[in-house]
Each structure stands twice: as structure tokens, then as C-alpha cells.
Design a protein around this motif. Structure first.
Motif, mmCIF file in Angstrom:
data_model
loop_
_atom_site.group_PDB
_atom_site.id
_atom_site.type_symbol
_atom_site.label_atom_id
_atom_site.label_comp_id
_atom_site.label_asym_id
_atom_site.label_seq_id
_atom_site.Cartn_x
_atom_site.Cartn_y
_atom_site.Cartn_z
ATOM 1 N N TRP A 156 0.778 -1.040 0.037
ATOM 2 C CA TRP A 156 0.117 0.027 0.088
ATOM 3 C C TRP A 156 0.773 1.242 -0.023
ATOM 4 N N THR A 157 1.109 1.938 -1.365
ATOM 5 C CA THR A 157 1.787 2.825 -1.447
ATOM 6 C C THR A 157 1.147 3.786 -2.570
ATOM 7 N N PRO A 158 1.712 5.044 -2.390
ATOM 8 C CA PRO A 158 1.028 6.034 -3.195
ATOM 9 C C PRO A 158 1.139 5.589 -4.990
ATOM 10 N N GLU A 159 2.396 4.820 -5.026
ATOM 11 C CA GLU A 159 2.302 4.253 -6.438
ATOM 12 C C GLU A 159 1.447 3.326 -6.732
ATOM 13 N N ALA A 183 -9.008 3.597 2.184
ATOM 14 C CA ALA A 183 -10.243 3.861 1.458
ATOM 15 C C ALA A 183 -9.901 4.972 0.251
ATOM 16 N N ASP A 184 -8.830 4.819 -0.258
ATOM 17 C CA ASP A 184 -8.552 5.849 -1.582
ATOM 18 C C ASP A 184 -9.512 5.363 -2.659
ATOM 19 N N PRO A 185 -10.171 6.357 -3.245
ATOM 20 C CA PRO A 185 -10.985 5.906 -4.304
ATOM 21 C C PRO A 185 -9.966 6.282 -5.754
ATOM 22 N N THR A 186 -10.363 5.032 -6.261
ATOM 23 C CA THR A 186 -9.370 4.802 -7.529
ATOM 24 C C THR A 186 -10.231 4.566 -8.726
ATOM 25 N N ALA A 221 -21.237 7.469 -3.355
ATOM 26 C CA ALA A 221 -22.202 7.582 -4.595
ATOM 27 C C ALA A 221 -22.032 8.614 -5.331
ATOM 28 N N ARG A 222 -21.998 9.829 -4.362
ATOM 29 C CA ARG A 222 -22.210 11.288 -5.191
ATOM 30 C C ARG A 222 -20.881 11.671 -5.578
ATOM 31 N N GLY A 223 -19.725 11.067 -5.632
ATOM 32 C CA GLY A 223 -18.416 11.228 -6.191
ATOM 33 C C GLY A 223 -17.512 11.890 -5.291
ATOM 34 N N GLU A 224 -17.690 11.899 -3.953
ATOM 35 C CA GLU A 224 -17.051 12.642 -2.965
ATOM 36 C C GLU A 224 -16.291 11.465 -2.283
ATOM 37 N N ASP A 225 -15.377 11.970 -1.244
ATOM 38 C CA ASP A 225 -14.499 11.226 -0.519
ATOM 39 C C ASP A 225 -14.878 11.003 0.781
ATOM 40 N N ASN A 226 -14.471 10.151 1.560
ATOM 41 C CA ASN A 226 -14.652 10.104 3.126
ATOM 42 C C ASN A 226 -13.312 10.057 3.942
ATOM 43 N N PRO A 230 -8.883 5.901 6.856
ATOM 44 C CA PRO A 230 -7.631 5.853 6.498
ATOM 45 C C PRO A 230 -7.158 5.874 5.068
ATOM 46 N N HIS A 231 -6.601 6.737 4.607
ATOM 47 C CA HIS A 231 -5.763 7.075 3.194
ATOM 48 C C HIS A 231 -4.327 6.662 2.989
ATOM 49 N N VAL A 232 -3.895 6.135 1.833
ATOM 50 C CA VAL A 232 -2.481 6.152 1.435
ATOM 51 C C VAL A 232 -2.075 7.358 1.157
#
Length: 273
Positions: A156-159, A183-186, A221-226, A230-232
Motif C-alpha cells: 500500500w503505497t502512493p504508487e 479508502a483511497d477512491p481509484t 455515490a455522489r463522487g465525494e471522498d470519506n 484511512p488513506h494512503v
């Protein structure tokens, strides 16, 4: 200019054959086992097929499952471990063709394909890049949704996030204390596998926790983030509406249908489904 409508949110479980769900717990008392899938698919929005992790089914079986479920319902499916548990992913694309070709018999009921990698699988982002590059984006004229469940914390890296975004693949949010949970949306869909149901709660989770997941699912669902999860990478930006899958898996398995149904009702109550 009107704002785009949120994407669909589907709540669900792993599998549909489990003795503890019978006798009124989830399935009505006396319901024949052959009718369980039809019943479950009308209470839920998605079921993850776990058996394909061990052995793929024949296309005719998938077609039967399709016919038992209503329009709008989705099956997700774990890809065979013979593909994802090989340390060398160089031949994974070719090995995946047979599985994908067969499971496309689900037709418009086919949702995400979940590629689960073990916690000791090598974690180089370049390997996942080559793997995703080898997977088809369409099969039999239908677009495919690929979700990577990466259980090696070192991967789990930014790459990795950048690679998943480049290919439009989702990174599975595990919702577990045993595996990495980011929970990074990709992608244009979200795939969350929540794995902390509690045996002493009829709905598996406290009501307040399900309310939080209701709000999170609606934001996705709206296209937003949470950002509370936790995020990378810290560069998630609002985007187009997404399709959202929230499945309750493992842990106190007999409570998972109750959790999925309870969350679905909450979403319906606030106009989120």
C-alpha cells in the motif's frame, strides 16, 4: 445546470448457502434450499461469489444463477486463487481469460471481479500495473469492473494508488483489523468488504455504526471522498458519481444478512438507494 444523480448503492453478503441463515434467521422457515438465491437476491443488492476462489463454475451454472435473480441485482466474484496466489503475475492475464469468459454468462448481473492477493504476495506497484494491463476491460461486449484486494501492508503505497487509478480499478476497503484498510477512491466504483460483524447484535453492527456507513456510502455515490477513513494518498478529489458496493463478509457470519438488510433500509429511508 442540474447536479448529476448519485450512483447506485448495493449492500450485500458473501455467498448465499449457510445453514445458520435458515429457519427464520434470514431465510423463512421451510424455504427450500433451491429457492434461497431467489430470496436473498430480492432482499439485497449484491452477493459475492466466494466459491470461485477455489473452483470456477461452468457457464451454464452462472446462467442459472442469473435467471434466479431480479434486474438490477449484481453478483461480484472472487477470482481463482490459482491466478492471484502466484508470486509471478506475468502469465496472470492469460490464465484469467478462461475464468472471465465463463463468468460472463451472468450477463448484466455481473458486478466486480475481486482479485484477492495474499498478505505475503510481493507488493511492487509495477507488478500490479502489468497485471491490470493484461486484464481485459470488456468481455462479450460488457465492461468489466476489476477490484484489487491487496493484503500485503507493504504494497500500500502512493504508487499503488496511482496504478489503480490509471487502470480504473478499485482498491478494496477491507474494513478489518486483520488486513490493510485504506479508502483511497481509484475507480468509478467503490468496493468495501466490512468484516467486523458482532455475534451479540442482531444487525451485526451498532445502529450508530450503520448510520456512519450509510453516510459514507452516500458520499461515495455522489463522487465525494470519506476523509474520516484511512488513506494512503492525500490527493483524492471530488469526481463523477460512483457505483458503490458495501458487503458484509466473515466475522459473525450469521449476522451479516441482518447488517446488509439494515443498511439497505437506512439508505432507502434517506433516499440514498
Amino acid at each position: 445546470m442540474s447536479k448529476a444523480a448519485p450512483g447506485p448503492i448495493r449492500t450485500g453478503i458473501g455467498g448465499w448457502v449457510f445453514p445458520a441463515w435458515r429457519g427464520g434467521t434470514f431465510y423463512p422457515a421451510g424455504l427450500p434450499q433451491r429457492e434461497e438465491l431467489a430470496h436473498a437476491s430480492r432482499q439485497l443488492g449484491c452477493i459475492e461469489i466466494n466459491s470461485t476462489f477455489y473452483r470456477a463454475q461452468k457457464p451454464a451454472v452462472y446462467a442459472q444463477w442469473r435467471e434466479q435473480t431480479p434486474p438490477g441485482f449484481r453478483f461480484s466474484a472472487k477470482a481463482p486463487r490459482t491466478i492471484t496466489q502466484r508470486h509471478d503475475l506475468a502469465e496472470a492475464g492469460a490464465r484469467a481469460e478462461g475464468f472471465i469468459d465463463g463468468i460472463c454468462a451472468l450477463g448484466d448481473r455481473l458486478g466486480p471481479l475481486v482479485w484477492q492477493f495474499a498478505d505475503r504476495h510481493p507488493g511492487a506497484a509495477a507488478d500490479f500495473d502489468r497485471f491490470l494491463d493484461a486484464l481485459p476491460k470488456k468481455a462479450h461486449g460488457c465492461p468489466l469492473q476489476h477490484a484489487l484486494e491487496v493484503r500485503n501492508p507493504a504494497a500500500w503505497t502512493p504508487e499503488l494508488v496511482a496504478v489503480a487509478r490509471a487502470h480504473g480499478a478499485a482498491l478494496v476497503y477491507s474494513g478489518s483489523s486483520d488486513y490493510p484498510s485504506f479508502a483511497d477512491p481509484t475507480a468509478d466504483f467503490i468496493y468495501a468488504r466490512l468484516m467486523q460483524s458482532r455475534a451479540n447484535l442482531r444487525a451485526g453492527y451498532p445502529e450508530r455504526t450503520l448510520e456512519q456507513w450509510c453516510l459514507r456510502a452516500m458520499r461515495w455515490a455522489r463522487g465525494e471522498d470519506n476523509p474520516d477513513l484511512p488513506h494512503v494518498a492525500a490527493d483524492a478529489k471530488p469526481g463523477a458519481p460512483r457505483e458503490v458496493y458495501v458487503l458484509f463478509i466473515g466475522a459473525a457470519k450469521h449476522r451479516n444478512p441482518g447488517a446488509a438488510v439494515a443498511l439497505r433500509k437506512q439508505l432507502e429511508g434517506v433516499g440514498g438507494k
